[in-house]
Design an enzyme around this catalytic site. Structure first.
Site, short mmCIF file in Angstrom:
data_model
loop_
_atom_site.label_atom_id
_atom_site.label_comp_id
_atom_site.label_asym_id
_atom_site.label_seq_id
_atom_site.Cartn_x
_atom_site.Cartn_y
_atom_site.Cartn_z
N ASP A 78 37.77 50.10 46.29
CA ASP A 78 37.32 49.69 44.94
C ASP A 78 36.53 48.38 45.03
O ASP A 78 37.06 47.32 44.72
CB ASP A 78 38.56 49.54 44.04
CG ASP A 78 38.19 49.23 42.60
OD1 ASP A 78 37.04 49.50 42.21
OD2 ASP A 78 39.07 48.73 41.87
N LEU A 79 35.27 48.49 45.46
CA LEU A 79 34.44 47.29 45.60
C LEU A 79 33.40 47.18 44.49
O LEU A 79 32.62 46.23 44.45
CB LEU A 79 33.77 47.25 46.99
CG LEU A 79 34.76 47.22 48.17
CD1 LEU A 79 34.01 47.14 49.50
CD2 LEU A 79 35.73 46.04 48.06
N LYS A 80 33.33 48.16 43.62
CA LYS A 80 32.43 48.14 42.43
C LYS A 80 31.02 47.66 42.78
O LYS A 80 30.57 46.61 42.32
CB LYS A 80 33.04 47.29 41.30
CG LYS A 80 34.38 47.81 40.80
CD LYS A 80 34.84 47.06 39.56
CE LYS A 80 36.18 47.58 39.04
NZ LYS A 80 37.32 47.29 39.92
N PRO A 128 19.09 50.06 44.28
CA PRO A 128 19.54 51.35 44.81
C PRO A 128 19.63 51.42 46.33
O PRO A 128 20.61 51.94 46.88
CB PRO A 128 18.47 52.32 44.26
CG PRO A 128 18.01 51.68 42.99
CD PRO A 128 18.04 50.19 43.25
N GLN A 138 48.48 43.82 31.23
CA GLN A 138 47.84 45.02 30.70
C GLN A 138 48.13 45.10 29.21
O GLN A 138 49.28 45.09 28.79
CB GLN A 138 48.36 46.29 31.41
CG GLN A 138 48.06 46.35 32.90
CD GLN A 138 46.61 46.68 33.21
OE1 GLN A 138 45.76 46.71 32.32
NE2 GLN A 138 46.32 46.92 34.48
N ARG A 189 51.59 46.95 40.07
CA ARG A 189 52.88 46.26 40.02
C ARG A 189 54.10 47.15 39.82
O ARG A 189 55.14 46.89 40.43
CB ARG A 189 52.82 45.14 38.98
CG ARG A 189 52.00 43.96 39.49
CD ARG A 189 51.51 43.06 38.40
NE ARG A 189 50.42 43.68 37.65
CZ ARG A 189 49.72 43.05 36.69
NH1 ARG A 189 50.02 41.82 36.36
NH2 ARG A 189 48.74 43.68 36.08
N THR A 222 37.28 46.46 31.32
CA THR A 222 38.23 46.32 30.20
C THR A 222 38.45 44.86 29.82
O THR A 222 39.04 44.56 28.79
CB THR A 222 39.58 46.98 30.52
OG1 THR A 222 39.98 46.55 31.81
CG2 THR A 222 39.49 48.49 30.48
N ASP A 228 23.88 46.80 42.71
CA ASP A 228 22.77 46.12 43.38
C ASP A 228 21.56 47.04 43.28
O ASP A 228 21.62 48.07 42.58
CB ASP A 228 23.16 45.84 44.85
CG ASP A 228 22.50 44.58 45.39
OD1 ASP A 228 21.27 44.43 45.19
OD2 ASP A 228 23.19 43.76 46.00
N THR A 281 20.23 49.05 48.53
CA THR A 281 21.38 48.29 49.04
C THR A 281 22.69 49.01 48.75
O THR A 281 23.58 49.08 49.60
CB THR A 281 21.37 46.87 48.41
OG1 THR A 281 20.14 46.25 48.76
CG2 THR A 281 22.53 46.03 48.89
N ASP A 288 47.52 45.46 45.90
CA ASP A 288 47.15 44.11 45.47
C ASP A 288 48.10 43.09 46.09
O ASP A 288 48.84 42.40 45.38
CB ASP A 288 47.16 44.03 43.94
CG ASP A 288 46.09 44.91 43.31
OD1 ASP A 288 45.08 45.18 43.98
OD2 ASP A 288 46.27 45.31 42.14
N LYS A 299 44.74 52.09 46.97
CA LYS A 299 43.49 51.43 46.57
C LYS A 299 43.37 50.07 47.24
O LYS A 299 44.28 49.24 47.15
CB LYS A 299 43.45 51.25 45.05
CG LYS A 299 42.19 50.56 44.55
CD LYS A 299 42.08 50.63 43.04
CE LYS A 299 42.72 49.48 42.33
NZ LYS A 299 41.97 48.22 42.37
O1 C5P Z 1 49.51 46.05 38.60
P1 C5P Z 1 48.70 47.00 37.76
O2 C5P Z 1 49.32 48.38 37.65
O3 C5P Z 1 48.34 46.41 36.42
O4 C5P Z 1 47.37 47.17 38.61
C1 C5P Z 1 46.27 47.90 38.14
C2 C5P Z 1 45.19 47.93 39.16
O5 C5P Z 1 44.05 48.54 38.56
C3 C5P Z 1 44.73 46.57 39.67
O6 C5P Z 1 44.26 46.73 41.01
C4 C5P Z 1 43.58 46.23 38.74
O7 C5P Z 1 42.64 45.37 39.33
C5 C5P Z 1 42.98 47.61 38.51
N1 C5P Z 1 42.22 47.73 37.27
C6 C5P Z 1 42.76 47.48 36.02
N2 C5P Z 1 42.01 47.61 34.90
C7 C5P Z 1 40.74 47.99 35.00
C8 C5P Z 1 40.17 48.27 36.24
C9 C5P Z 1 40.96 48.13 37.37
O8 C5P Z 1 43.93 47.14 35.91
N3 C5P Z 1 40.04 48.15 33.91
#
Ligand code: C5P
Length: 252
Positions: free
Chosen positions: A64-66, A71, A198, A219, A128, A69, A73, A15, A37
């Protein structure tokens, strides 16, 4: 944990804002992690070139592009990601079982044509960031746990063999799903750093003990003074027979 983990389950979230920073980070942590990732921000700004460049450093990539759309595509996007050589990718389970089946089929068929390993298609259930009020706005189920379970079952029935889930969902999903389903969990904190945004976190070892297959860690690694040392310290904590003291410093 009865025995220490053998393969490194840590996926570092790259990130960071630029391709050069991502490449530098990936190269420095590559020996101490299982994968890296690449998310939407980095991919949209740096494109497939950053995937190829990081791949050249030898570390497996989780794209991780989630996808969500129709099926056809999603199948084409999954085929393109498979051709890039990524090892894991994500789709939204709320795209429905036909979309998930198309994604899994595209991954399998493209990998088989190219004679490369089939990427793991992971389903995201309920983001989440969503609570029951946010679900209520959409109509239908308003209980977050019930909706996570419903979508997890739907994904597995559609042939998906991995899910992204929060640390809190691990025990229930492990009860509910076949043991071969891989669970990928963000929200990991070692105890040495702050939780940031988080809300619900587990330590790496706790998450593995609760049933995680892979840990997405951002992080605590990339914002550490020495990301490679932080990654090595986490890997050591997972391999040791006894849980480490969280106040121990990472090796120099
Ligand atoms: O910095 P940190 O450890 O919080 O990063 C967590 C990674 O996981 C980030 O890329 C965040 O976008 C991803 N993520 C998340 N919670 C989710 C889904 C993905 O923190 N529910």
């Amino acid at each position: 944990m009865s025995s220490p983990v053998k393969t490194n389950p840590v996926i570092v979230a790259l990130d960071v804002p630029s391709a050069s920073q991502a490449l530098q980070l990936a190269r420095s942590v590559a020996p101490f992690v299982g994968a890296v990732k690449i998310g939407k921000e980095l991919f949209v700004s740096a494109g497939p070139a950053v995937v190829r460049d990081i791949q050249a450093s030898g570390v497996p990539i989780f794209l991780d592009l989630k996808f969500h759309d129709i099926p056809n595509t999603v199948a084409k996007a999954v085929a393109a990601a498979t051709r890039l050589g990524v090892r894991m990718l994500t789709v939204h389970a709320s795209g429905g079982s036909e979309m998930m089946r198309a994604a899994v089929r595209a991954a399998r068929e493209t990998a088989s044509e190219l004679k490369i390993p089939q990427p793991l298609v992971l389903a995201v259930t309920v983001l989440t960031s969503m609570d029951s009020a946010a679900l209520a706005e959409l109509g239908g189920e308003t209980d977050v746990t019930a909706q996570v379970e419903r979508l997890a079952n739907l994904a597995v029935r559609a042939g998906v063999t991995g899910l992204v889930c929060s640390p809190l969902e691990l025990p229930r999903l492990r009860q509910l799903l076949p043991p071969t389903v891989e669970l990928v969990t963000p929200g990991i904190r070692t105890g040495k750093e702050k939780a940031d945004d988080q809300k619900r976190t587990l330590a790496p070892r706790e998450a593995i003990e609760a049933g995680a297959t892979w840990l997405v860690i951002g992080r605590p690694i990339y914002a550490a003074a020495d990301p490679a040392a932080a990654a090595l310290s986490i890997w050591n904590s997972l391999q040791s027979k006894h849980p480490p003291d969280p106040l121990d410093d990472p090796p120099a």
